[in-house]
Each structure stands twice: as C-alpha cells, then as structure tokens.
Design a protein around this motif. Sequence first.
Motif, short mmCIF file in Angstrom:
data_model
loop_
_atom_site.label_atom_id
_atom_site.label_comp_id
_atom_site.label_asym_id
_atom_site.label_seq_id
_atom_site.Cartn_x
_atom_site.Cartn_y
_atom_site.Cartn_z
N LEU A 54 0.62 13.32 3.10
CA LEU A 54 -0.65 13.23 3.20
C LEU A 54 -1.23 11.84 2.97
O LEU A 54 -1.97 11.19 3.83
N LEU A 55 -0.75 11.14 1.81
CA LEU A 55 -1.49 9.66 1.70
C LEU A 55 -0.89 8.71 2.78
O LEU A 55 -1.85 7.94 2.94
N LEU B 160 -5.93 20.43 0.11
CA LEU B 160 -6.85 19.68 -0.29
C LEU B 160 -8.31 19.98 0.20
O LEU B 160 -9.37 19.76 -0.71
N HIS C 193 0.22 9.29 5.85
CA HIS C 193 -0.39 9.51 7.14
C HIS C 193 -1.72 9.17 6.98
O HIS C 193 -2.42 8.49 7.89
N ASP C 194 -2.48 10.00 6.36
CA ASP C 194 -3.92 9.86 6.22
C ASP C 194 -4.73 8.49 5.79
O ASP C 194 -5.77 8.06 6.26
N LEU C 195 -3.92 8.06 4.90
CA LEU C 195 -4.85 6.78 4.02
C LEU C 195 -4.01 5.52 4.71
O LEU C 195 -4.81 4.56 4.81
N LEU D 228 -5.15 16.69 -5.39
CA LEU D 228 -3.71 16.35 -5.06
C LEU D 228 -2.64 16.81 -6.14
O LEU D 228 -1.52 17.11 -5.73
N ARG E 188 0.98 -1.03 0.06
CA ARG E 188 -0.06 0.12 -0.22
C ARG E 188 0.78 1.26 0.17
O ARG E 188 0.63 2.25 -0.84
N ARG F 206 -3.25 19.09 3.89
CA ARG F 206 -4.69 18.91 4.19
C ARG F 206 -5.47 20.21 3.89
O ARG F 206 -6.62 20.19 3.36
N LEU G 50 1.55 6.57 -6.57
CA LEU G 50 0.26 7.56 -6.84
C LEU G 50 0.53 9.03 -6.82
O LEU G 50 0.17 9.73 -7.68
N TYR H 70 2.13 1.65 -3.48
CA TYR H 70 1.30 2.22 -4.22
C TYR H 70 1.05 3.53 -4.26
O TYR H 70 0.91 4.46 -5.02
#
Lengths: 125, 208
Positions: free
Chosen positions: B156-157, B191, B159-161, B145, B50, B188, B57, B53
């Motif tokens: 961001l991705l 976005l 940490h948050d996702l 993004l 993940r 954040r 991304l 990815y």
Amino acid sequence: MNDLDNRARLEPLDPGSEDPGFWIRFHGRVMAQARDELARRQMAGEWNLTEVVFQWRKTLVPMTLLAATLAGIFVLGHEEPEPFLSPIALEEALMEDLVGDPIPTVLGREAQLDEVAFLTGAGGF
Amino acid sequence: MPFLCLILNKKAHFRVRVSALIETTDGELVRAALEGQTRAFGILVSRYMRPAYLVALSITGNSEDAEDVSQEAFLVALKRLGDCRDVERFGGWFLTIVRNRARNLLRRERLRRGEELTPEISPGPGGPAEDLKRLEIREQLENGLEGLSEVRREVLLLHDLEGWKHREIAERLGIPDGTVRSHLHFARKHLRDQLGAFHGSAPSGEES
C-alpha cells in the motif's frame, strides 16, 4: 478513488509533507555516515605496487621460498667435481713431454760412450 | 553572448545530471559505489530513501524507528555491497536488509541515538489547531495500518505513497504481480473502512 486521492490520503505518513527539509537532511545524514566507508573503498581501488605485493603476500612468499629452494637444489646438484690431484715427483714433472729416454738411461747403456752416441741417445739430432 | 553560453551550459549540465539520476541503472550505480564513488551512492540513497522509510514504517509502525532503521540500512548495505550478487536487483536486496533490521528492532529494546531526525512540525498557516488536526490524522492512519499484514502495508505504501508500479513492487518484494494487486486492493479497502469508522461513516463497499 484515483491514485492522487490515494496518495493524498496517505500523505501525512510522509515526513516530508510536514517538514520540507526532512529528506534533504536524511540524505545528508546518510552520506555523512557513509563517508569513511566510501573513502576506504576508493583507497582500495587505488593500489600501488607495495599494496599489490601486500595483497598477494600469502601467495608470493611461499612461491618465492619454493623457487629459491629449487634453484639451490639445481645449482648444488650440478656442481663440477674437483679434479683429483695426485702428488707428482719433481723428476716426473721435469720429464713430462720430453721425447726420448732420460739421460741416465742413455748413460747406462753398454754402448760406446762417445759424443755421437750420447747426442743420439739424448735426442739431440 | 558568453553569459548566454554559460546559462546554456549550466542547463545542459543540469539535464545531464538529471538524466544520469533517472537513466542510470541500479547495477551501474552499485558497481560505481563499490569503487567508492560518492555520487553513485548518493543517487542510490536518493532513489531508495523513501521506499526504505516506508518499508520500515510498515513494520515498526512509528516514524522515529522507521527513520533509524532506514538510515542504518543504507550503511549496512554499503558495507555489504559486495554480497549483492545480482546488482541489477539491488532494490529487492536492499529492502530485505531494511525489513530484517526493522524486525530485529521490534525484537530488541528500542535503540535510540542521541540525535534524531524527527520531523519538525513547524507551525502551519492554520495555527496550533491545524497542527493538532494533522497529528491526529497521522495517528489515525498509523492505527488503520496496524490492522494490515506487513506485506499489505508495504504494498500500500510503496504503491500509493511512493508511486511504484505493480511490476516494480513485485520485483523488489519477490512476489507475483497478481498478488501485489490483490494485496493493494484489500489494503485500500481495509484502510478506507478504518478511516470511515474513525470519522463515523459507514464502511465502504468493494472497490471497483
């Protein structure tokens, strides 16, 4: 906004959120493609004697040659010289280790030629 | 009774497997993978698929390229595993490979394999209208993004996702902890403003 909200906001970017099997397929695909390399690494970890020799060939071959050369030099350098053989006359060979004068010498003396003189001169008594 | 023992054994075995998955360090897994242990490499893939990815991304900006890049990165990493000097820092080393490959992909013409792992957008319970809405939200997010720098998107991705902590991100991206917090804060906010603009609401103020 807490962490859950932040996650929920970004969740559409996670392909697994729409397709629950996505990550399983992803994992399977990677593992299938990695199979050959993993097998190669396993093989590399299980060396037999031949493989060890093969791996060390760059060191072993020159060292063996060097050792053989040194051994050859050592053996040849310490070879015993052949004994000098000079031709010996038959008479010398026959008279070797005999005590006393040869018979012709005894016979050539001016001494009286009697049995006693002969036997004494020849070392018989 | 034997049946009960079997169940207990299975549960114990499952606990061992789960604990191995969680507790085994990257270094231990890398060393085992170097010897060709499939299971160890499999755990590494589970652990980093993940994040890989998401990092891809954040650079490529689209999911198809991110899939390709992250999958290839695992294979490249496996082949070059011997080059990973500090095996305990495998994560940072591996994500660098992902990043480099994603950047290379952007430079080159896009390479496509025949078979792809494009998520199958199965018909949801809400029907085609709901599917269309989900697709629209994803596009809005990707557009939102785009306005961020690469490192802010990554932070961001991850940490948050992905749920990585500031410290973990700092270690694996090789940046200070405070910088991670700063990037996250601005990412954040950006976005939120972008999505607010899509939805016609006013941009948000400073994050508390």
